[in-house]
Design an enzyme around this catalytic site. Structure first.
Site, mmCIF file in Angstrom:
data_model
loop_
_atom_site.group_PDB
_atom_site.id
_atom_site.type_symbol
_atom_site.label_atom_id
_atom_site.label_comp_id
_atom_site.label_asym_id
_atom_site.label_seq_id
_atom_site.Cartn_x
_atom_site.Cartn_y
_atom_site.Cartn_z
ATOM 1 N N ASP A 118 -17.158 5.380 33.042
ATOM 2 C CA ASP A 118 -18.640 4.624 32.619
ATOM 3 C C ASP A 118 -19.517 5.616 32.657
ATOM 4 O O ASP A 118 -20.492 6.007 31.913
ATOM 5 C CB ASP A 118 -18.100 3.247 32.504
ATOM 6 C CG ASP A 118 -19.313 2.646 32.242
ATOM 7 O OD1 ASP A 118 -20.247 3.328 30.880
ATOM 8 O OD2 ASP A 118 -19.348 1.412 32.567
ATOM 9 N N LYS A 167 -10.768 8.296 44.320
ATOM 10 C CA LYS A 167 -11.867 8.060 44.817
ATOM 11 C C LYS A 167 -10.247 7.968 45.815
ATOM 12 O O LYS A 167 -10.118 7.355 46.568
ATOM 13 C CB LYS A 167 -12.593 7.010 45.035
ATOM 14 C CG LYS A 167 -13.582 6.848 45.818
ATOM 15 C CD LYS A 167 -14.412 7.964 46.142
ATOM 16 C CE LYS A 167 -15.429 7.701 47.464
ATOM 17 N NZ LYS A 167 -16.168 8.903 48.428
ATOM 18 N N ASP A 214 -17.171 11.247 43.654
ATOM 19 C CA ASP A 214 -18.527 11.912 43.712
ATOM 20 C C ASP A 214 -18.672 12.841 43.486
ATOM 21 O O ASP A 214 -19.819 14.000 43.740
ATOM 22 C CB ASP A 214 -19.171 11.187 45.178
ATOM 23 C CG ASP A 214 -17.974 11.184 46.592
ATOM 24 O OD1 ASP A 214 -16.569 11.999 45.739
ATOM 25 O OD2 ASP A 214 -18.204 11.611 47.841
ATOM 26 N N TYR A 234 -13.487 -3.509 35.766
ATOM 27 C CA TYR A 234 -13.751 -4.130 34.636
ATOM 28 C C TYR A 234 -13.418 -5.595 34.480
ATOM 29 O O TYR A 234 -13.422 -6.717 33.729
ATOM 30 C CB TYR A 234 -14.292 -3.464 34.164
ATOM 31 C CG TYR A 234 -15.734 -2.062 33.942
ATOM 32 C CD1 TYR A 234 -16.500 -2.417 34.850
ATOM 33 C CD2 TYR A 234 -15.837 -1.524 32.955
ATOM 34 C CE1 TYR A 234 -17.625 -1.788 35.445
ATOM 35 C CE2 TYR A 234 -16.801 -0.118 33.129
ATOM 36 C CZ TYR A 234 -17.687 -1.092 34.619
ATOM 37 O OH TYR A 234 -18.253 0.518 34.969
ATOM 38 N N ASP A 286 -20.996 9.149 31.071
ATOM 39 C CA ASP A 286 -22.253 8.752 30.299
ATOM 40 C C ASP A 286 -23.844 10.185 30.349
ATOM 41 O O ASP A 286 -23.922 10.771 30.347
ATOM 42 C CB ASP A 286 -23.832 7.769 30.284
ATOM 43 C CG ASP A 286 -23.169 6.398 29.809
ATOM 44 O OD1 ASP A 286 -22.672 6.772 28.929
ATOM 45 O OD2 ASP A 286 -23.525 5.483 29.462
#
Ligand code: NAD
Length: 367
Positions: A253, A196, A229, A145, A257
């Site tokens: 993020d 990852k 994942d 980001y 959520d």
């Protein structure tokens, strides 16, 4: 030990001031019983500050925050300010500058669902008979980001390409790992680091740094690693396999959520954003706020759920004032109140609901 807790109160808009008033009463009660004094001042932020001073984060508000050891934040925004240019809207013009100014690099979100509130979760009750009790810690100031360069460019062959940069330094990974360790020490001493590493170079470094950090500094904490994942699937399949889950900015993020939705009501979800610098007491400076917004649909009716704001205040005691004991008292009182059936409309599910005031009195009565 410090006997005065100095913090700045920014109630904001909508239900913010309603639930903040209750959280302050709870703080007064639990700290006075412990022989502590509160030293706080209240300032406009968000829409209220735009109306009173023409800016969502006035200089006087920022100055008050700088002089304090923590910020207790409500929520900002609402229909009245929705037509302002995006950069001037309350959330963007108040929260983002605060995050940047205080380098709030660690977002701590408890994912808490009491067994009595299983109806609030989209998960099948038989998957989580005991409710949910986990914590998600998200790195908040680094990663893709914020990494540079970012660009969109026209190519000689007529195509267009866009570029974001995912970048992490060892020092950034170490400081978020420390937050995860501290959280784990107050809980089940289990940490899952999400990355990852089968694809991303930043994740390879992340995994190496995290592995060495926990082995050297916190051998008593059980660390495991999970690809993002798989973590997304495992959260939906069996959330309680996690104790403390921590990860980089973009993965966090999304996962935080997902965790919020499986835990149900926004009225129960609190959060902490911890700063890179310690406060005067040697604990992290932090901003503490509910996960939800200003709930314009119920604002002014005295029916908002104050629990998220109260639990945010508990996080402030835990992280910025080093009083895990007092935080646990508040958390236990909220839990016992909800479990006894005293509930605001958002968590009543067809049973009788009570006002913000009645909920507050029930929680205060249990402290
Ligand atoms: P919201 O979280 O305010 O409301 C969503 C739904 O959840 C509403 O039905 C609301 O009544 C309910 N809800 C939320 N908190 C509750 C509580 N404590 N008790 C009972 N019910 C509760 O989200 P929204 O409607 O998308 O946003 C409203 C405004 O809040 C917007 O202006 C948005 O920009 C702002 N917002 C601010 C923040 C923040 O300050 N951090 C976060 C999210 C949204």
């Amino acid at each position: 030990m410090e006997d005065t807790l100095k913090f700045t109160v920014l109630p904001g808009d909508g239900i913010g001031p309603e639930v903040m008033a209750v959280a302050l009463e709870v703080l007064e009660k639990v700290t006075s019983d412990a022989g502590l004094k509160l030293d706080y001042s209240t300032h406009d932020v968000g829409g209220a500050a735009i109306d009173s001073q023409g800016s969502a984060l006035p200089a006087s508000t920022l100055k008050a925050c700088e002089a304090a050891d923590a910020i207790l934040f409500g929520s900002v925004g609402g229909p009245k300010w929705e037509n302002l240019p995006p950069a001037e809207q309350p959330e963007r013009a108040a929260l983002l500058p605060l995050r940047k100014h205080f380098t709030l690099f660690a977002n701590v979100r408890p994912g808490l669902l009491y067994p009595e509130l299983l109806d609030a979760s989209p998960l099948k009750a038989e998957r989580i008979p005991e409710g949910i009790d986990i914590v998600c810690i998200r790195e908040l100031t680094g990663g893709i980001y914020f990494g540079q360069p970012k660009a969109t460019r026209d190519l000689p062959d007529g195509d267009i390409e866009a570029l974001d940069t995912m970048i992490y330094r060892k020092s950034e990974i170490l400081r978020i790992a420390e937050v995860a360790a501290q959280a784990a020490l107050t809980r089940g001493k289990r940490v899952t680091s999400v990355d990852k590493a089968n694809v991303l170079t930043t994740s390879v470094l992340w995994r190496k740094v995290v592995t060495e950090f926990f082995a050297e500094k916190y051998p008593e904490i059980t660390l495991n690693h999970m690809y993002v994942d798989n973590a997304a699937m495992q959260l939906a399949r069996s959330p309680n396999q996690f104790d403390v889950l921590f990860t980089e900015n973009m993965f966090g993020d999304i996962l935080s959520d997902e965790m919020g939705i499986i835990c149900g009501s926004l009225g129960m979800l609190c959060s902490a954003s911890l700063g890179a610098h310690n406060n005067r007491l040697g604990h992290p400076f932090g901003l503490y706020e509910p996960a939800g917004g200003t709930a314009p649909d119920i604002a002014g009716q005295g029916i908002a759920n104050p629990c998220a704001q109260i639990l945010s205040a508990a996080l402030m005691l835990r992280y910025s004032f080093g009083r895990d004991d007092l935080a646990k008292q508040i958390e236990a009182a909220v839990k016992a109140t909800v479990q006894a059936g005293t509930r605001t409309g958002d968590i009543a599910f067809g049973t009788d609901s009570v006002s913000t005031r009645a909920m507050a009195d029930a929680i205060l009565g249990r402290l």
